[in-house]
Design a protein around this motif. Structure first.
Motif, short mmCIF file in Angstrom:
data_model
loop_
_atom_site.label_atom_id
_atom_site.label_comp_id
_atom_site.label_asym_id
_atom_site.label_seq_id
_atom_site.Cartn_x
_atom_site.Cartn_y
_atom_site.Cartn_z
N GLU A 1 40.06 35.71 -84.35
CA GLU A 1 39.94 34.75 -85.45
C GLU A 1 41.29 34.14 -85.79
O GLU A 1 42.29 34.86 -85.91
N ASP B 1 40.69 29.37 -94.20
CA ASP B 1 40.23 29.41 -95.60
C ASP B 1 40.18 30.83 -96.14
O ASP B 1 40.44 31.06 -97.32
N SER B 2 39.88 31.78 -95.29
CA SER B 2 39.70 33.17 -95.74
C SER B 2 40.98 33.80 -96.27
O SER B 2 40.92 34.77 -97.02
N ILE B 3 42.12 33.27 -95.89
CA ILE B 3 43.40 33.87 -96.32
C ILE B 3 44.28 32.89 -97.10
O ILE B 3 45.37 33.26 -97.54
N GLY C 1 38.56 43.47 -95.85
CA GLY C 1 38.13 42.52 -94.84
C GLY C 1 39.27 41.98 -93.99
O GLY C 1 39.02 41.33 -92.97
N ASP C 2 40.52 42.23 -94.39
CA ASP C 2 41.67 41.81 -93.59
C ASP C 2 42.01 42.82 -92.51
O ASP C 2 42.91 42.56 -91.69
#
Length: 124
Positions: free
Chosen positions: A46, A62-64, A89-90
């Motif tokens: 990812e 976007d997730s981070i 989740g990281d």
């Protein structure tokens, strides 16, 4: 030896911080875009973040966004990933990657050089 060597991974509790480093070995990456990717168990690789060769532009997943910051020091042939407010989740193996040129890319197949990865584990 891999052309890129990551360090700085480890285990932290949720809300903690880590700073990953990636050093280029066997050559300089001055005119390369440098990126970070991650791969969690059972999942694909990812995109996380990428920075331009001159530190004048970057792009984040976007997730981070808002929690991680990518930067580089060309004099040290090193790129960094400051990770704050870490979440379970990281948790993943984090890879550094390099691609020649001046365009920011977020697809892993666009990158020519890779490190071996560093493990980041975030517990709740």
């Amino acid at each position: 030896q891999a052309p890129l060597v990551e360090s700085g991974g480890g285990s932290v509790e949720a809300g903690g911080s880590l700073r990953l480093s990636c050093v280029g070995s066997g050559g300089t990456f001055d005119h390369y875009a440098m990126g970070w990717f991650r791969q969690a168990p059972g999942k694909g690789r990812e995109f996380v973040a990428v920075v331009m060769w001159n530190n004048m532009g970057s792009y984040y997943a976007d997730s981070i966004k808002g929690r991680f910051v990518i930067s580089r020091d060309n004099a040290k042939n090193t790129v960094y990933l400051q990770m704050n407010d870490l979440k379970p989740g990281d948790t993943a193996v984090y890879f550094c990657a390099a691609r020649p040129g001046y365009i920011l890319k977020y697809v892993s197949s666009e990158y020519n050089y890779w490190g071996q990865g560093t493990q980041v584990t975030v517990s709740s």
